[in-house]
Write an enzyme that holds these catalytic residues in place. Structure first.
Site, PDB file in Angstrom:
ATOM      1  N   ASP A  17       0.832  -1.198   0.000  1.00 25.07           N
ATOM      2  CA  ASP A  17       0.000   0.000   0.000  1.00 25.07           C
ATOM      3  C   ASP A  17       0.869   1.251   0.000  1.00 25.07           C
ATOM      4  O   ASP A  17       2.035   1.212  -0.372  1.00 25.07           O
ATOM      5  CB  ASP A  17      -0.962  -0.024   1.195  1.00 25.07           C
ATOM      6  N   HIS A  34      -4.123   5.922   3.347  1.00 27.37           N
ATOM      7  CA  HIS A  34      -4.778   4.771   2.727  1.00 27.37           C
ATOM      8  C   HIS A  34      -4.264   3.465   3.324  1.00 27.37           C
ATOM      9  O   HIS A  34      -5.044   2.598   3.748  1.00 27.37           O
ATOM     10  CB  HIS A  34      -4.537   4.814   1.224  1.00 27.37           C
ATOM     11  N   SER A  87     -11.040  -0.787  -1.910  1.00 27.44           N
ATOM     12  CA  SER A  87      -9.828  -0.788  -1.081  1.00 27.44           C
ATOM     13  C   SER A  87     -10.131  -1.154   0.357  1.00 27.44           C
ATOM     14  O   SER A  87      -9.258  -1.657   1.065  1.00 27.44           O
ATOM     15  CB  SER A  87      -9.172   0.590  -1.103  1.00 27.44           C
TER      16      SER A  87
END
Length: 543
Positions: A91, A292, A462
């Site tokens: 990520d 994220h 995601s």
């Protein structure tokens, strides 16, 4: 993306597995939500923060029955000693110092921190908690821009990229302008209404009770009343608009900027897979860009029952951060090497919450996926957020080499669910596909960890993929003899079915049976998955 509040409606036929196995897992009764009184009120903030762990038959929310699994299964099999499982998270970086993550971060016990030596001889110096394949880079172009810049006008990818570029650039420019105009209008209307109402924070009920005294106040009241249909507060609305402006600004400045060079700072040749001496051990990277990855890690394994924050899906898990994904499109080389790094350093599950629609070196990634399969590692991958049918559009990475049969049995593609059961059950943004999406899991408005001990709602496939990675990790922790391909089949076969006709691609006029939105036609369910895993492990069920 803004979210309308839930009005849960419809009926479900659930397929729940029954029986017990070698670990004396409790019987699961057949249940049908038709007999349950459905909720018709909006979800509270507390319910939204937890919905992905709820149980559909009990709560009428299409969560994964996580709490039910811990209450009815894990508490009943305390005599089992689960094997800790490493989950590689490819990520944007992870805040490994976060209060809810610091105790679940993988540590390379064979590496001595800070001595500048590759102690374990794995090719990475001081990789105490993972590896950063991006170095100090944060922003990147989209792959289609990189293809255009290379100028191979004879290739099919070049012609397609060139045709798409102007449309994407103009769309980003128009959206940025539109969001700025809306924010300006909202700000002006808000300032006026604060004065009229005599308070900084006001509700929809306040607006309904208010009698405007001027045409300007009446216009402001009408505009803000409409806005309350999409957000809980003016502050939330402004936040959404500012994030939208930032997103489209980044697209114009970096992702779609033909003159931007985000890779030179890394110091490698991204078109040479043998050039591997790059990156560093800073797995957080720039904290601003680690949101994220930190959010994804929390969904999988935020420390459970520690009295702070939130609970991840999986206990008995260590998160291995592998910084791979910039603000823009990832490089195939980084993805391929990151998969191999996670595999070689002990990960049994890998989460990939990223993707793109061009992949010049896709073979490198396919080879890495096959390598992971040879080492019995399951890869869980987000389906993508463009509302597309993946049976007609390729998103990379995938396990569908040159549109042939699956290249390996260890790759699980996940679409996103909304928290409403019924026609709106599939998230409007989620990609789907009867052949190329395997399952669906919660992905709309998911509460999880963010850098600097923060927590926030984010959404996307995601967020759905790490929920499933958490399920896979628990299966592998309690039943370590099961192979990656078996874990994939268990997750697909044990999910809940639905009789609903669902909206796909965010188009209210396009509906199909939920069973046709993915290969399994099911919603991932931890409770059922553990029961089926137990039966397969005991040899009572063959997949």
């Amino acid at each position: 993306m803004t979210i309308k509040k839930s009005m849960v409606a419809g009926a479900i036929a659930t397929t729940l597995l029954a029986g017990c196995g070698s670990t004396n897992i409790l019987l699961t009764p057949e249940e049908n939500i038709d007999s349950v009184a459905l909720k018709v009120s909006p979800l509270t903030d507390t319910q939204l923060k937890h919905w992905s762990h709820d149980d559909l038959p009990a709560d009428t929310i299409p969560g994964m029955s996580v709490d039910k699994a811990y209450t009815d299964i894990f508490n009943a099999i305390k005599e089992l000693r689960p094997t800790p499982v490493i989950v590689g998270v490819l990520d944007s970086g992870i805040d490994i110092e976060h209060e809810d993550l610091k105790n679940v971060i993988w540590t390379n016990e064979d590496e001595i921190a800070g001595n500048g030596i590759d102690d374990d001889k794995n090719g990475f110096v001081d990789d105490v908690h993972g590896w950063n394949f991006l170095g100090k880079a944060n922003n990147e172009q989209l792959e289609l821009v990189r293809i255009i810049n290379k100028g191979d006008d004879g290739s099919a990818d070049y012609q397609r990229a060139k045709a798409e570029y102007d449309e994407k650039y103009n769309e980003a420019l128009q959206n940025k302008t539109r969001y700025e105009q809306i924010l300006q209008s909202v700000t002006q209307a808000d300032e006026l209404l604060q004065k009229e109402l005599g308070k900084e924070d006001y509700t929809l009920e306040d607006l309904k009770a208010y009698k405007p005294s001027t045409p300007e106040a009446q216009a402001a009241t009408g505009a803000m009343t409409q806005m309350f249909a999409y957000e809980d507060s003016v502050a939330d609305l402004k936040k959404e608009l500012k994030e939208g402006i930032e997103y489209f600004t980044d697209q114009l400045n970096y992702n779609l900027n033909k003159d931007f060079d985000g890779r030179s700072i890394v110091g490698d040749d991204p078109d040479d897979i043998t050039d591997t001496d790059y990156g560093d051990n800073n797995v957080i990277g720039d904290r601003e860009h680690a949101k994220h990855g930190t959010h994804v890690a929390g969904i999988i394994a935020a420390q459970r029952n520690n009295g702070i924050g939130m609970n991840g899906v999986a206990d008995h898990v260590k998160i291995m951060p592998v910084r791979t994904v910039p603000n823009g499109d990832e490089y195939d080389k980084d993805v391929a090497l990151a998969i191999r790094y996670a595999v070689d350093n002990g990960a049994k599950v890998i989460n990939g919450s990223f993707g793109k629609y061009y992949s010049p070196h896709k073979q490198w990634v396919w080879d890495a996926i096959k390598y992971a399969a040879s080492k019995d590692v399951l890869i869980v991958k987000a389906a993508g957020n463009e509302s597309l049918d993946l049976d007609e559009n390729n998103v990379y990475p995938n396990d569908n080499e040159n549109n042939t049969a699956e290249i390996a049995d260890n790759f699980l593609t996940v679409g996103a669910l909304n928290y409403e059961y019924g026609p709106e059950m599939v998230a409007t943004f989620s990609n789907y596909g009867k052949d190329n999406v395997d399952v669906f899991a919660p992905g709309t408005k998911i509460w999880s960890t963010t850098p600097n001990n923060g927590y926030e709602f984010l959404q996307g496939t995601s967020m759905a993929a790490p929920a499933v990675a958490g399920v896979a990790a628990l299966i592998r922790a309690y039943f370590p003899k099961l192979k990656a391909g078996e874990v994939k089949k268990i997750i697909m076969q044990s999910g809940l079915t639905s009789t609903a006709n669902v909206i796909l691609g965010g188009n209210p006029n396009y509906k199909k049976p939920f069973a046709e939105a993915s290969k399994s036609g099911k919603m991932v369910n931890l409770y059922n998955a553990m029961i089926l895993a137990d039966k397969v492990n005991a040899g009572k069920v063959k997949l």
